[in-house]
Write a protein that holds these residues in place. Structure first.
Motif, short mmCIF file in Angstrom:
data_model
loop_
_atom_site.label_atom_id
_atom_site.label_comp_id
_atom_site.label_asym_id
_atom_site.label_seq_id
_atom_site.Cartn_x
_atom_site.Cartn_y
_atom_site.Cartn_z
N SER A 155 0.82 -1.22 0.00
CA SER A 155 0.00 0.00 0.00
C SER A 155 0.85 1.26 0.00
CB SER A 155 -0.93 0.01 1.22
OG SER A 155 -1.82 -1.09 1.18
N GLY A 156 2.16 1.10 -0.16
CA GLY A 156 3.05 2.25 -0.27
C GLY A 156 3.65 2.72 1.04
N GLY A 157 3.50 1.92 2.10
CA GLY A 157 4.03 2.32 3.40
C GLY A 157 5.48 1.92 3.59
N LYS A 158 6.20 2.70 4.40
CA LYS A 158 7.55 2.34 4.82
C LYS A 158 7.41 1.67 6.18
CE LYS A 158 12.06 4.15 6.12
NZ LYS A 158 12.86 5.35 6.47
N VAL A 159 7.85 0.41 6.27
CA VAL A 159 7.55 -0.39 7.46
C VAL A 159 8.82 -0.76 8.24
CG1 VAL A 159 6.41 -2.48 8.31
CG2 VAL A 159 5.61 -1.41 6.20
N GLU B 235 4.96 4.17 8.05
CA GLU B 235 4.96 5.58 7.64
C GLU B 235 4.23 5.68 6.30
OE1 GLU B 235 8.81 7.48 7.74
OE2 GLU B 235 9.45 6.18 9.39
N MET B 236 3.16 6.48 6.29
CA MET B 236 2.33 6.64 5.08
C MET B 236 2.32 8.10 4.64
SD MET B 236 0.98 3.61 4.33
CE MET B 236 -0.44 4.03 3.27
N GLU B 237 2.27 8.30 3.33
CA GLU B 237 2.15 9.67 2.79
C GLU B 237 0.69 10.12 2.78
OE1 GLU B 237 4.60 11.80 2.01
OE2 GLU B 237 5.87 10.24 2.90
N GLY B 238 -0.19 9.19 2.99
CA GLY B 238 -1.63 9.47 2.98
C GLY B 238 -2.37 8.16 2.80
N ALA B 239 -3.69 8.24 2.65
CA ALA B 239 -4.48 7.03 2.45
C ALA B 239 -4.07 6.35 1.15
CB ALA B 239 -5.96 7.37 2.41
N GLU C 218 -5.83 -0.23 -4.03
CA GLU C 218 -4.96 -0.85 -3.04
C GLU C 218 -5.73 -1.11 -1.75
OE1 GLU C 218 -1.98 2.13 -2.85
OE2 GLU C 218 -0.74 1.24 -4.41
N ALA C 219 -6.60 -0.17 -1.39
CA ALA C 219 -7.36 -0.30 -0.15
C ALA C 219 -8.36 -1.45 -0.23
CB ALA C 219 -8.10 1.01 0.13
N GLU C 220 -8.84 -1.75 -1.44
CA GLU C 220 -9.85 -2.81 -1.60
C GLU C 220 -9.25 -4.17 -1.86
OE1 GLU C 220 -12.98 -2.34 -0.92
OE2 GLU C 220 -12.52 -0.26 -0.51
#
Length: 202
Positions: free
Chosen positions: A51-55, A70-74, A79-81
């Motif tokens: 989902s584009g997060g830094k983990v 760490e997310m830049e936003g939703a 991706e969310a679905e």
């Protein structure tokens, strides 16, 4: 920071709770997820990265793991679905043996940069190693001053066993500065390598 407590929850609940928190983001933010097992760490990590997060993740105590995303936003709608699924343990029976704080021979500074990159690359493997053994100069990589501590703690949180030679730590005067994993001995090192299906040496 958004906090998600998924301790005591079975898969896929930790992933579902984390995805819900992601959908509610209105801008850059960090999500903290607490879980109680390595498989949950693996599943949440995989979903968050897709989902584009830094983990990053670490083992806080027995049956207590902390995941920071760490997310830049939703995430984007598609991706969310994405369907939530429980994946099996990502660890295989591969052993990574690290005998130096440098990778390869030649320039020492370059060798240290390459080793740091190698350890990060291990965190990105589709199948994680079962155990990582550190001895001789490699023993310094699991101590407080190591540049790779974050990556090694991430691996430990996902169930990778981090073992460092006790004799080596004593030799370098670092036994009190071990910051990740456990101390081991030569018998255990030999036994672990003998039982491995594959041994990787950087």
């Amino acid at each position: 920071m958004i906090k998600v407590n998924a301790i005591g929850d079975n898969c896929p609940i930790p992933v579902i709770k984390t995805k819900k928190a992601m959908k509610e983001l209105t801008g850059p933010d960090t999500i903290e997820v607490l879980v109680d097992n390595e498989i949950a760490v693996q599943n949440v990590t995989k979903m968050a990265q897709s989902s584009g997060g830094k983990v990053t993740s670490e083992k806080k105590a027995e049956k207590e793991y902390r995941i920071l995303i760490e997310m830049e936003g939703a995430p984007a709608a598609e991706e969310a679905e994405e369907e939530v699924s429980c994946t099996p343990d990502k660890r295989g029976n591969t052993i990574v043996v690290v005998s130096s704080d440098k990778m390869g021979s030649g320039n020492e500074e370059l060798g240290k940069v390459l080793m740091k990159s190698f350890l990060f690359a291990v965190t990105q493997l589709e199948e994680l190693p079962k155990t990582m053994l550190f001895y001789n100069g490699g023993a310094t990589l699991t101590t407080e001053e190591s540049d790779s501590l974050e990556d090694l703690k991430n691996l430990e949180a996902q169930g990778v066993e981090i073992m460092t030679c006790g004799t080596c730590l004593d030799y370098y005067g670092l036994k009190e500065k071990l910051a990740v994993g456990t101390v081991t001995n030569m018998y255990s090192i030999v036994e672990t390598m003998e039982q491995a299906s594959k041994v990787i040496r950087p």
